[in-house]
Design a protein around this motif. Structure first.
Motif, PDB file in Angstrom:
ATOM      1  N   GLY A 104      43.845  42.247  39.729  1.00 17.36           N
ATOM      2  CA  GLY A 104      42.464  41.832  39.953  1.00 17.36           C
ATOM      3  C   GLY A 104      42.235  41.493  41.404  1.00 17.36           C
ATOM      4  N   VAL A 117      42.167  31.257  36.681  1.00 22.06           N
ATOM      5  CA  VAL A 117      41.849  32.644  36.343  1.00 22.06           C
ATOM      6  C   VAL A 117      40.563  32.728  35.529  1.00 22.06           C
ATOM      7  CG1 VAL A 117      42.698  34.749  35.238  1.00 22.06           C
ATOM      8  CG2 VAL A 117      44.321  33.171  36.312  1.00 22.06           C
ATOM      9  N   GLU A 163      37.813  35.914  34.067  1.00 24.32           N
ATOM     10  CA  GLU A 163      37.865  37.342  33.807  1.00 24.32           C
ATOM     11  C   GLU A 163      36.462  37.865  33.576  1.00 24.32           C
ATOM     12  OE1 GLU A 163      40.323  40.497  31.072  1.00 24.32           O
ATOM     13  OE2 GLU A 163      41.161  38.529  31.491  1.00 24.32           O
ATOM     14  N   LYS A 185      40.567  40.421  36.378  1.00 26.07           N
ATOM     15  CA  LYS A 185      40.879  39.017  36.652  1.00 26.07           C
ATOM     16  C   LYS A 185      40.352  38.613  38.031  1.00 26.07           C
ATOM     17  CE  LYS A 185      45.089  38.421  33.898  1.00 26.07           C
ATOM     18  NZ  LYS A 185      44.745  39.354  32.893  1.00 26.07           N
TER      19      LYS A 185
END
Length: 107
Positions: A25, A54, A56, A61
């Motif tokens: 990510g 984190v 999403e 991510k």
């Protein structure tokens, strides 16, 4: 609050990670610099660090270090094309002011 990503940003990140052949990510943070005091920093991340927070969005991510989170809460990361230019755009509700050149901001 969270940090989010538009579908356009997720598509761009997915294409780039696929092209690179690795990555989990993007890592989003802030650094002290510029006329207004803070600037965004964005880089592709190959792994999640233990201290990362984190989020999403659309399967991608978004990794944020704990020190940057207070400045970034509520931010939406977008990828836009304006004429011949394209790039990431940060929609941060905490921004109070932005310098004239657009490189730094203040909360």
């Amino acid at each position: 609050m969270s940090v989010t990503m538009t579908e356009a940003a997720a598509r761009h990140v997915t294409r780039y990670i696929t092209k690179r052949g690795r990555g989990v990510g993007v890592r989003l943070g802030v650094k002290t610099t510029g006329c207004s005091g803070l600037a965004y920093k964005l880089e592709y991340a190959d792994e999640v660090a233990p201290e990362d927070i984190v989020f999403e969005g659309h399967g991608i991510k978004i990794l944020i270090d704990p020190k940057s989170l207070p400045y970034l809460e509520g931010t939406e990361l977008d990828f836009v094309r304006e004429g011949l230019n394209e790039g990431f755009k940060f929609r941060n509700p905490r921004e109070k002011d932005r310098c004239g050149c657009g490189e730094s901001f203040r909360v």
